[in-house]
Design a protein around this motif. Sequence first.
Motif, PDB file in Angstrom:
ATOM      1  N   PRO A   1       4.166   8.493  -4.808  1.00 19.98           N
ATOM      2  CA  PRO A   1       4.360   9.054  -6.344  1.00 19.98           C
ATOM      3  C   PRO A   1       5.530   9.099  -6.648  1.00 19.98           C
ATOM      4  CG  PRO A   1       3.561  10.366  -5.479  1.00 19.98           C
ATOM      5  CD  PRO A   1       3.837   9.843  -4.607  1.00 19.98           C
ATOM      6  N   GLU A   2       6.070   8.351  -7.802  1.00 11.34           N
ATOM      7  CA  GLU A   2       6.878   7.727  -8.000  1.00 11.34           C
ATOM      8  C   GLU A   2       8.257   9.444  -8.958  1.00 11.34           C
ATOM      9  OE1 GLU A   2       7.105   5.058 -11.378  1.00 11.34           O
ATOM     10  OE2 GLU A   2       5.619   3.589 -10.203  1.00 11.34           O
ATOM     11  N   TYR A   3       7.172  10.317  -9.190  1.00 11.91           N
ATOM     12  CA  TYR A   3       8.117  11.478  -9.392  1.00 11.91           C
ATOM     13  C   TYR A   3       8.493  11.503  -8.802  1.00 11.91           C
ATOM     14  CZ  TYR A   3       3.490  14.264  -8.696  1.00 11.91           C
ATOM     15  OH  TYR A   3       2.358  13.816  -7.411  1.00 11.91           O
ATOM     16  N   LEU A   4       7.829  12.244  -7.256  1.00 12.62           N
ATOM     17  CA  LEU A   4       8.446  12.662  -6.149  1.00 12.62           C
ATOM     18  C   LEU A   4       9.720  12.117  -6.041  1.00 12.62           C
ATOM     19  CD1 LEU A   4       5.505  13.459  -3.482  1.00 12.62           C
ATOM     20  CD2 LEU A   4       6.988  15.000  -5.514  1.00 12.62           C
ATOM     21  N   ASP A   5      10.264  11.348  -5.543  1.00 11.53           N
ATOM     22  CA  ASP A   5      11.409  10.178  -5.714  1.00 11.53           C
ATOM     23  C   ASP A   5      12.561  10.387  -6.656  1.00 11.53           C
ATOM     24  OD1 ASP A   5       9.711   8.453  -3.708  1.00 11.53           O
ATOM     25  OD2 ASP A   5       9.917   7.197  -5.004  1.00 11.53           O
ATOM     26  N   ASP A   6      12.811  10.369  -7.343  1.00  7.10           N
ATOM     27  CA  ASP A   6      14.197  11.069  -7.921  1.00  7.10           C
ATOM     28  C   ASP A   6      13.583  12.173  -8.829  1.00  7.10           C
ATOM     29  OD1 ASP A   6      14.293   8.155  -7.707  1.00  7.10           O
ATOM     30  OD2 ASP A   6      13.428   7.485  -9.953  1.00  7.10           O
ATOM     31  N   PHE A   7      13.092  13.136  -9.183  1.00  8.43           N
ATOM     32  CA  PHE A   7      12.949  14.615  -9.722  1.00  8.43           C
ATOM     33  C   PHE A   7      13.353  15.672  -8.553  1.00  8.43           C
ATOM     34  CE2 PHE A   7      10.870  16.885 -12.751  1.00  8.43           C
ATOM     35  CZ  PHE A   7      10.973  18.000 -12.251  1.00  8.43           C
ATOM     36  N   ASP A   8      14.637  15.882  -8.863  1.00  7.56           N
ATOM     37  CA  ASP A   8      15.174  17.517  -8.425  1.00  7.56           C
ATOM     38  C   ASP A   8      14.169  18.749  -8.649  1.00  7.56           C
ATOM     39  OD1 ASP A   8      16.965  16.259  -7.185  1.00  7.56           O
ATOM     40  OD2 ASP A   8      19.094  16.511  -8.418  1.00  7.56           O
TER      41      ASP A   8
ATOM     42  N   LEU B   1       0.897  -0.878   0.144  1.00  8.97           N
ATOM     43  CA  LEU B   1      -0.131  -0.078   0.153  1.00  8.97           C
ATOM     44  C   LEU B   1       0.891   1.245  -0.205  1.00  8.97           C
ATOM     45  CD1 LEU B   1      -2.617  -0.694   2.324  1.00  8.97           C
ATOM     46  CD2 LEU B   1      -3.477  -0.426  -0.212  1.00  8.97           C
ATOM     47  N   ASP B   2       1.690   0.957   0.441  1.00  7.26           N
ATOM     48  CA  ASP B   2       3.005   2.287   0.607  1.00  7.26           C
ATOM     49  C   ASP B   2       3.481   2.991  -0.595  1.00  7.26           C
ATOM     50  OD1 ASP B   2       2.356   2.768   3.924  1.00  7.26           O
ATOM     51  OD2 ASP B   2       3.871   1.817   4.312  1.00  7.26           O
ATOM     52  N   GLU B   3       4.072   1.939  -0.949  1.00  9.19           N
ATOM     53  CA  GLU B   3       4.242   1.981  -2.281  1.00  9.19           C
ATOM     54  C   GLU B   3       3.839   2.137  -3.832  1.00  9.19           C
ATOM     55  OE1 GLU B   3       6.739  -1.006  -5.696  1.00  9.19           O
ATOM     56  OE2 GLU B   3       6.642  -2.093  -3.629  1.00  9.19           O
ATOM     57  N   PHE B   4       2.446   1.577  -3.206  1.00  9.19           N
ATOM     58  CA  PHE B   4       1.195   2.022  -4.220  1.00  9.19           C
ATOM     59  C   PHE B   4       1.063   3.970  -4.137  1.00  9.19           C
ATOM     60  CE2 PHE B   4      -3.763   2.848  -5.413  1.00  9.19           C
ATOM     61  CZ  PHE B   4      -3.057   1.969  -6.948  1.00  9.19           C
ATOM     62  N   PHE B   5       1.020   4.231  -2.828  1.00  6.36           N
ATOM     63  CA  PHE B   5       0.403   6.011  -2.617  1.00  6.36           C
ATOM     64  C   PHE B   5       1.941   6.731  -2.465  1.00  6.36           C
ATOM     65  CE2 PHE B   5      -2.994   3.223  -0.907  1.00  6.36           C
ATOM     66  CZ  PHE B   5      -4.104   4.263  -1.573  1.00  6.36           C
TER      67      PHE B   5
END
Length: 142
Positions: free
Chosen positions: A124-131, A118-122
């Motif tokens: 957002p991917e773009y917040l992890d790598d985006f500078d 659930l944590d992985e699903f919610f």
Amino acid sequence: MAEARIDKWMWAARIFKTRTIAAEACKKGRICINGAQAKPARMIKPGDVIQVKKPPITYSFKVLQAIEKRVGAKLVPEIMENVTTPDQYELLEMSKISGFVNRAKGTGRPTKKDRRDLDEFFTPEYLDDFDFDFDDNDEEEE
């Protein structure tokens, strides 16, 4: 030939922890003697085959001695012989392997794995790598 009550014998042979539990199993229809359901007071004799349903499998025991007094665990092989078929033990292994996989969706508390999913699903991917590179100064100079 000696005879014994089925509930006392199952307690004495250490199939059940207490005689009360053994009697309840009989009342619920989980105990069969030579293929017929047994009541707690049913008498057994050497040579009888007892089937005990403890989900998910059915154990089978052959009576060697009819006793009503509990004995030590080392003496149990003299009292009964385990004649449970190997396919029943395969069922037990399969149920151990499957574990909580067959839990109905939406019932009970989520497992740790469910929570991580659930944590992985919610997240957002773009917040992890985006500078984010805010250059406010560039816009003012132009």
